[in-house]
Design a protein around this motif. Structure first.
Motif, short mmCIF file in Angstrom:
data_model
loop_
_atom_site.label_atom_id
_atom_site.label_comp_id
_atom_site.label_asym_id
_atom_site.label_seq_id
_atom_site.Cartn_x
_atom_site.Cartn_y
_atom_site.Cartn_z
N THR A 57 0.84 -1.20 0.00
CA THR A 57 0.00 0.00 0.00
C THR A 57 0.88 1.25 0.00
O THR A 57 2.09 1.19 0.17
CB THR A 57 -0.92 0.04 1.24
N ASP A 58 0.23 2.40 -0.16
CA ASP A 58 0.96 3.67 -0.14
C ASP A 58 1.67 3.91 1.19
O ASP A 58 2.68 4.60 1.24
CB ASP A 58 0.00 4.84 -0.42
N LEU A 59 1.13 3.34 2.26
CA LEU A 59 1.73 3.56 3.58
C LEU A 59 3.10 2.91 3.71
O LEU A 59 3.89 3.28 4.59
CB LEU A 59 0.81 3.03 4.68
N ALA A 60 3.40 1.96 2.83
CA ALA A 60 4.69 1.26 2.90
C ALA A 60 5.72 1.85 1.94
O ALA A 60 6.88 1.42 1.96
CB ALA A 60 4.49 -0.22 2.60
N LYS A 61 5.34 2.83 1.14
CA LYS A 61 6.27 3.39 0.16
C LYS A 61 7.49 3.99 0.86
O LYS A 61 7.37 4.74 1.81
CB LYS A 61 5.57 4.45 -0.68
N GLY A 62 8.67 3.62 0.34
CA GLY A 62 9.91 4.15 0.88
C GLY A 62 10.43 3.44 2.11
O GLY A 62 11.51 3.77 2.62
N LYS A 63 9.68 2.46 2.63
CA LYS A 63 10.10 1.73 3.81
C LYS A 63 10.77 0.42 3.42
O LYS A 63 10.33 -0.25 2.47
CB LYS A 63 8.91 1.44 4.73
N PRO A 64 11.83 0.01 4.13
CA PRO A 64 12.50 -1.25 3.81
C PRO A 64 11.55 -2.44 3.98
O PRO A 64 10.71 -2.46 4.88
CB PRO A 64 13.64 -1.31 4.83
N VAL A 65 11.70 -3.41 3.10
CA VAL A 65 10.89 -4.63 3.15
C VAL A 65 11.83 -5.83 3.16
O VAL A 65 12.79 -5.88 2.39
CB VAL A 65 9.93 -4.71 1.94
N GLU A 66 11.56 -6.79 4.01
CA GLU A 66 12.31 -8.04 4.02
C GLU A 66 11.33 -9.21 4.06
O GLU A 66 10.18 -9.06 4.48
CB GLU A 66 13.26 -8.10 5.22
N GLU A 67 11.83 -10.36 3.64
CA GLU A 67 10.99 -11.55 3.59
C GLU A 67 11.35 -12.50 4.72
O GLU A 67 12.52 -12.77 4.98
CB GLU A 67 11.18 -12.25 2.24
N PHE A 68 10.31 -12.97 5.42
CA PHE A 68 10.48 -13.95 6.48
C PHE A 68 9.50 -15.08 6.24
O PHE A 68 8.29 -14.84 6.08
CB PHE A 68 10.22 -13.32 7.86
N ASP A 69 10.01 -16.30 6.18
CA ASP A 69 9.16 -17.48 5.92
C ASP A 69 8.29 -17.28 4.69
O ASP A 69 7.11 -17.66 4.67
CB ASP A 69 8.28 -17.79 7.14
N GLY A 70 8.89 -16.67 3.67
CA GLY A 70 8.19 -16.52 2.40
C GLY A 70 7.17 -15.40 2.34
O GLY A 70 6.44 -15.27 1.36
N ARG A 71 7.13 -14.56 3.38
CA ARG A 71 6.14 -13.48 3.41
C ARG A 71 6.85 -12.14 3.57
O ARG A 71 7.77 -12.02 4.39
CB ARG A 71 5.16 -13.69 4.57
N PRO A 72 6.44 -11.11 2.81
CA PRO A 72 7.10 -9.80 2.93
C PRO A 72 6.63 -9.04 4.18
O PRO A 72 5.44 -9.05 4.52
CB PRO A 72 6.67 -9.07 1.66
N TYR A 73 7.59 -8.39 4.82
CA TYR A 73 7.31 -7.60 6.02
C TYR A 73 7.91 -6.20 5.86
O TYR A 73 9.02 -6.04 5.34
CB TYR A 73 7.91 -8.26 7.26
N VAL A 74 7.18 -5.21 6.36
CA VAL A 74 7.60 -3.82 6.28
C VAL A 74 8.28 -3.43 7.59
O VAL A 74 7.79 -3.76 8.67
CB VAL A 74 6.38 -2.90 6.04
N ARG A 75 9.40 -2.71 7.47
CA ARG A 75 10.09 -2.25 8.68
C ARG A 75 9.49 -0.94 9.17
O ARG A 75 9.32 0.01 8.41
CB ARG A 75 11.59 -2.05 8.42
N GLU A 76 9.15 -0.92 10.45
CA GLU A 76 8.59 0.28 11.09
C GLU A 76 9.49 0.70 12.25
O GLU A 76 10.07 -0.15 12.92
CB GLU A 76 7.18 0.00 11.62
N HIS A 77 9.57 2.00 12.48
CA HIS A 77 10.39 2.53 13.58
C HIS A 77 9.56 2.77 14.83
O HIS A 77 8.34 2.99 14.75
CB HIS A 77 11.05 3.84 13.15
#
Length: 244
Positions: A132-152
């Motif tokens: 979504t737009d809320l994740a734009k510009g945020k790092p994303v990594e995959e865990f157990d085959g699923r993408p996760y967004v990094r939040e501070h």
């Protein structure tokens, strides 16, 4: 060690221009209406504080509490989950006029960012908002085959919260759903100011019933009959009251 304060004005006297302020509540449940109104009174008398960044679950309703704070032009940025709540006209008008910035955060992510701030966790990963737009510009990594967004984490200079009962050492209990964001915010702020319905002596609260330990509280003030946002709005209340 006595953290009780003599007045609402004393309670909000240390909040400075540009501060980040967490304000507890889930809608009107657990919202520290009297502390917010005291902050408005200080602004009207002195012109400070202004340019605040406020962290809250929503954008306020009607013309009281958080909505009144926004209406006075004291808030430069709002970090929240629900800018469109029951009656968000004040925020909506300010936002459309370009007078307030909005950072939209999913509710669970907001709660976890605040909790992380209190726990000393700089960042975490969540699947919420991915794609979504809320994740734009945020790092994303995959865990157990699923993408996760990094939040501070989210931290604040001051938290204004509402509790049911507190002792003079700052130990707090909450009334049912009023618990919501309040305990998390108390941990995530450098200074936590609390309004309580009753201040009791140390030892009067069963330790097993304490939700927020006094180590997280810097000041508390007694408000014996706190206002409820929904009741104020049903009465078409406006703060500060307009003089004809």
């Amino acid at each position: 060690m006595d953290k009780s304060l003599s007045s609402l004005s004393e309670a909000v006297s240390g909040i400075e221009d540009g501060a980040t302020v967490m304000i507890g509540g889930f809608g009107g449940s657990g919202a520290p209406i009297e502390l917010i109104h005291a902050l408005i009174d200080r602004f009207l008398a002195t012109g400070s504080p202004k340019n605040l960044t406020v962290v809250n679950n929503n954008a306020g309703n009607g013309h009281v509490g958080l909505a009144a704070l926004i209406e006075q032009g004291m808030v430069a940025k709002l970090i929240c989950s629900f800018p469109r709540s029951a009656d968000p006209r004040v925020f909506t008008e300010k936002y459309l006029a370009g007078e307030i910035e909005l950072e939209l955060v999913p509710q669970g992510t907001l709660a976890e960012r605040i909790r992380a701030g209190g726990a000393g966790i700089p960042a975490f990963y969540t699947p919420t908002s991915y794609g979504t737009d809320l994740a734009k510009g945020k790092p994303v990594e995959e865990f157990d085959g699923r993408p996760y967004v990094r939040e501070h984490w989210l931290k604040a200079d001051v938290a204004l919260i509402k509790a049911h009962k507190g002792d003079r050492l700052g130990n707090l209990t909450f009334n049912k759903a009023a618990r919501n964001f309040n305990p998390l915010m108390a941990m995530a702020a450098s200074v936590t100011i609390v309004q309580v319905s009753e201040i009791v002596e140390p030892g009067a609260i069963d330790p097993e019933s304490v939700v927020t330990p006094g180590i997280f509280v810097q000041g508390l003030v007694e408000v014996a009959n706190p206002a409820q946002e929904e009741e104020l709005n049903r009465a078409n209340a406006v703060y500060p009251e307009k003089v004809a």
